[in-house]
Design an enzyme around this catalytic site. Structure first.
Site, short mmCIF file in Angstrom:
data_model
loop_
_atom_site.label_atom_id
_atom_site.label_comp_id
_atom_site.label_asym_id
_atom_site.label_seq_id
_atom_site.Cartn_x
_atom_site.Cartn_y
_atom_site.Cartn_z
N TYR A 1 16.25 -44.46 38.16
CA TYR A 1 17.06 -45.63 37.79
C TYR A 1 18.35 -45.76 38.57
CZ TYR A 1 13.49 -45.16 34.33
OH TYR A 1 12.26 -45.03 33.76
N ASP B 1 13.96 -40.01 38.26
CA ASP B 1 15.12 -39.86 37.37
C ASP B 1 15.49 -38.38 37.25
OD1 ASP B 1 12.76 -39.35 36.02
OD2 ASP B 1 13.05 -40.92 34.50
N HIS C 1 11.58 -37.16 32.14
CA HIS C 1 11.16 -37.27 30.74
C HIS C 1 9.78 -36.63 30.57
CE1 HIS C 1 13.89 -40.76 31.42
NE2 HIS C 1 14.36 -40.39 30.23
N ASP D 1 19.69 -55.70 26.17
CA ASP D 1 19.27 -54.40 25.61
C ASP D 1 19.69 -53.31 26.60
OD1 ASP D 1 18.10 -52.10 24.73
OD2 ASP D 1 16.11 -52.98 24.39
N HIS E 1 4.51 -42.38 29.50
CA HIS E 1 4.77 -42.33 28.05
C HIS E 1 3.75 -43.11 27.24
CE1 HIS E 1 8.52 -40.36 28.82
NE2 HIS E 1 9.03 -41.39 29.49
N ASP F 1 8.89 -36.42 36.76
CA ASP F 1 9.83 -37.33 36.09
C ASP F 1 10.67 -36.48 35.12
OD1 ASP F 1 9.96 -40.56 35.25
OD2 ASP F 1 10.50 -39.19 33.62
N1 Q9C Z 1 17.64 -44.22 22.76
C1 Q9C Z 1 10.60 -43.42 32.14
O1 Q9C Z 1 11.41 -42.83 32.83
N2 Q9C Z 1 15.40 -43.98 26.82
N3 Q9C Z 1 10.89 -43.80 30.91
C2 Q9C Z 1 15.50 -43.82 25.41
C3 Q9C Z 1 16.92 -43.23 23.48
C4 Q9C Z 1 14.08 -44.33 27.24
C5 Q9C Z 1 12.15 -43.49 30.34
C6 Q9C Z 1 16.89 -43.46 24.98
C7 Q9C Z 1 13.77 -43.77 28.56
C8 Q9C Z 1 12.38 -44.09 29.00
C9 Q9C Z 1 9.28 -43.76 32.70
ZN ZN Z 2 11.57 -40.82 33.23
#
Ligand code: Q9C
Ligand code: ZN
Length: 672
Positions: free
Chosen positions: A305, A265, A174, A20, A135, A172
């Site tokens: 990451y 990130d 996001h 994935d 999240h 972060d």
């Molecule tokens: N298809 C944190 O940094 N990416 N979570 C989704 C859409 C998910 C990040 C991309 C990223 C989650 C804690």
């Molecule tokens: Zn994040």
């Protein structure tokens, strides 16, 4: 009072068991690499190591539904196919047989950190955890997150420690929508998040991540969203966001505890964030938060990451938590146009709820949300060039660390008269040395005020200390001078600094202290006088501002003028002089010094006159040593004349000192 590092190696057990591409970046090496780096830099060894415990089901229940917790308990016994099928029910989540255990350790680590800080075992700390948390919601996993570690810790701090005001800073990249949902109607938790948004096109693509989501009911104004609508945001944008949005609100809120959803990130090189902030930026952000809540800062890892960028950023944050000076920020200190538009939007959306924003004139923004006619802005070209930039910035940071090693002595104090009862904090050096007699007299000669023995002795000590700062033996210092010699001593100190290696000297002179007459606007010095007489020939390098009388006025003077000027100028030496009639209360002086410590790699020298209280010298030595400044006391509105003076100055100085800006160009299509 130290720094805790909370960890448990079991948290490396969870990993992706199938293919994935979306989830593979959340890997065990995130923790092992960060920890290894902390050990290599000798930072882990300086922390109080705590072994994470599991959160109890009652503790998980502070945020999550019993059914959701039971469902996750059940995943321990599932096979790979079943885990994969269940994972698909959530957005960007993978489960592993060890996920339940890891996620309980992650939440438990955050709880343990909060307990250690609130019980006074340490002053601050970092929990290195996975899975991340911000999240995750009451009954759902989301975005690699299972339990909402920071939200659980905040509820625990309220219920078990009786806290009334908690600030959560989510840096972060996001949006921590999980935290937002949990506290959106709770005025006792102020939630600040910045996030890559791109006008709603970036994951999790939520309308409620925009700046106009400000909380609900009694919680109106206690949710603060700062959406970034372009990638490529960097050090200047992040620091500007803190100075012009987060910190004014945070001081007005006056938190008892600061929780950081510390995702990296948002740093350079990260494939998710695509931003450009360099690791040392996180030391600055940390330092800026450490002036709040008596320095009680609990950071909990979220995303991040790019292993190298993540690890270096974690190291920078831990150095700041330990009280080490921050490396100077690299790159031009000029926020992006798009960042300024974002700042303006948040300030306008929040202004109805915060006195400190109303006063600074956060202009209302017309027709927000209709400002992206071209739809999704094109992202940076992926791959090559940008990764090269990241790699270069990261390796140049390592060079910087070699060039600017932490000085052996963090603070040295030079005092003229033996002051009895002066409680210097441990580790602060009481400096006795002085410049050779003839050299000193040569420097003193032009000044009548320095003819007296007492003044001359003080000058010798000041210059000696300055020398030790300039040659890197000592990071910062504080000294006292006899009152009649204050201005002359500062005059000599400035000229001495400039002729002994300082390339850009920032002088913050408070009270009646004249600018040395032979200073020129050659770009090598910036003179900022607070509460003295008005400058006869003001320039971009000669600024004078009246001393504000209220705490609110003082705070906006520091956050909206002094620090933006300082961060724009990027000095390599800072002199802070509190002269006759400076009028600052000790906590105000301490805050000023604590915040200026972020400049010049921490090479900050404070000069006070002997009429100041011995407590002032002590408190300055303490904050220069990395302690939190004492509280300013209750927030009070700035006086209209102080606000006016500030607005006028900012208008005059903005063209040259870009960190003063808080608004984008007139909002037109495609601007920024
Ligand atoms: N298809 C944190 O940094 N990416 N979570 C989704 C859409 C998910 C990040 C991309 C990223 C989650 C804690
Ligand atoms: Zn994040």
């Amino acid at each position: 009072m130290g720094t805790a590092l909370v960890y448990h190696e079991d948290m490396t057990a969870a990993r992706l068991l199938w293919d994935d591409p979306e989830c593979e970046i959340e890997c065990p090496e995130r923790l092992t690499t960060a920890l290894e780096r902390l050990q290599q830099h000798g930072l882990e060894q300086r922390c109080l190591r705590l072994v994470a415990r599991e959160a109890s089901e009652a503790e998980l229940g502070l945020v999550h539904s019993p059914e959701y917790v039971a469902l996750l308990r059940g995943t321990q016994a599932l096979g790979t196919r079943e885990l994969q099928a269940l994972s698909k029910q959530y957005d960007a989540v993978y489960l592993h047989p060890s996920t339940f255990h890891c996620a309980r350790l992650a939440a438990g680590a955050a709880l343990q950190l909060v307990d250690a800080v609130l019980m006074g075992a340490v002053r601050n700390g970092l929990a290195l955890v996975r899975p991340p948390g911000h999240h995750s919601q009451r009954a759902t996993a989301n975005g690699f997150c299972v339990f909402n570690n920071v939200a659980i810790a905040a509820k625990h701090a309220q219920q078990k420690h009786g806290l009334h005001r908690i600030l959560i800073v989510d840096w972060d990249i996001h949006h921590g929508q999980g935290i937002q949902y949990i506290f959106e109607d709770d005025p006792s938790v102020l939630y600040f998040s910045w996030h890559r948004y791109e006008h709603g096109h970036f994951w999790p693509c939520l309308r409620e991540s925009d700046a106009d989501a400000v909380g609900r009911g009694r919680g109106l104004g206690f949710t603060v969203n700062l959406p970034w609508n372009q990638v490529g945001m960097g050090n200047a944008d992040y620091v500007a966001a803190f100075l012009h949005v987060l910190l004014p609100l945070a001081f007005e809120f006056d938190p008892e505890l600061v929780l950081v959803s510390a995702g990296f990130d948002s740093a350079i090189g990260d494939p998710e964030g695509q931003m450009l902030a360099t690791p040392e930026c996180f030391a600055h952000l940390t330092q800026l938060l450490q002036v709040l809540a008596g320095g009680r800062v609990c950071a909990v890892l979220e995303g991040g990451y790019h292993l190298e960028s993540l690890s270096q950023s974690v190291c920078m944050m831990v150095r700041a938590l330990l009280g080490d000076p921050a490396l100077p920020l690299s790159g031009p200190m000029e926020p992006h146009g798009s960042a300024l538009e974002s700042l303006q939007c948040v300030r306008a959306a929040q202004a109805p709820h915060w006195v400190s924003l109303q006063q600074q004139g956060a202009a209302p923004v017309l027709s927000s949300g209709t400002r992206c006619p071209e739809g999704r802005p094109s992202p940076l070209p992926p791959g090559e060039p940008e990764f090269k930039a990241a790699a270069a910035a990261l390796s140049s940071l390592l060079d910087q660390l070699r060039l600017h090693p932490t000085p052996p002595v963090r603070v040295a104090v030079a005092l003229t008269a033996p002051v009895t009862g002066l409680a210097l904090p441990p580790g602060v050096l009481c400096e006795e040395g002085s410049l050779p007699q003839e050299e000193m007299q040569a420097w003193a000669r032009p000044h009548e005020a320095l003819a007296q023995d007492e003044a001359l002795i003080a000058l010798g000590k000041v210059l000696y200390l300055l020398d030790r700062i300039l040659d890197g033996q000592v990071s910062s210092g504080t000294a006292a001078t006899p009152v009649p010699a204050a201005a002359a001593t500062l005059d000599v100190a400035v000229r001495y600094g400039l002729s002994h290696g300082a390339q850009r000297l920032l002088c913050v002179a408070v009270g009646k202290l004249d600018r040395p007459p032979d200073l020129t606007d050659d770009g090598r010095n910036l003179w900022l006088n607070i509460g003295g007489k008005e400058a006869t020939a003001p320039s971009m390098f000669h600024v004078s501002v009246p001393l504000p009388v209220t705490t609110g006025g003082f705070l906006s003077c520091v956050l909206a003028l002094v620090l933006p000027l300082a961060y724009s100028f990027q000095p390599d030496l800072v002199l802070v002089a509190l002269g006759p009639g400076h009028g600052l209360r000790d906590p105000q002086a301490a805050l000023l010094a604590a915040l200026l410590r972020g400049l010049a790699g921490g090479r900050v020298f404070t000069l006070v006159d002997e009429e100041s209280t011995p407590q002032l010298a002590t408190v300055l030595a303490r904050v220069l040593n990395g302690e939190a400044p004492p509280s300013l006391g209750p927030f009070s509105m700035a006086a209209p004349e102080d606000t006016q003076a500030l607005m006028y100055l900012r208008g005059r100085l903005e063209p040259r000192w870009k960190m003063l800006q808080v608004a984008g160009e007139a909002a037109g299509p495609g601007s920024g």
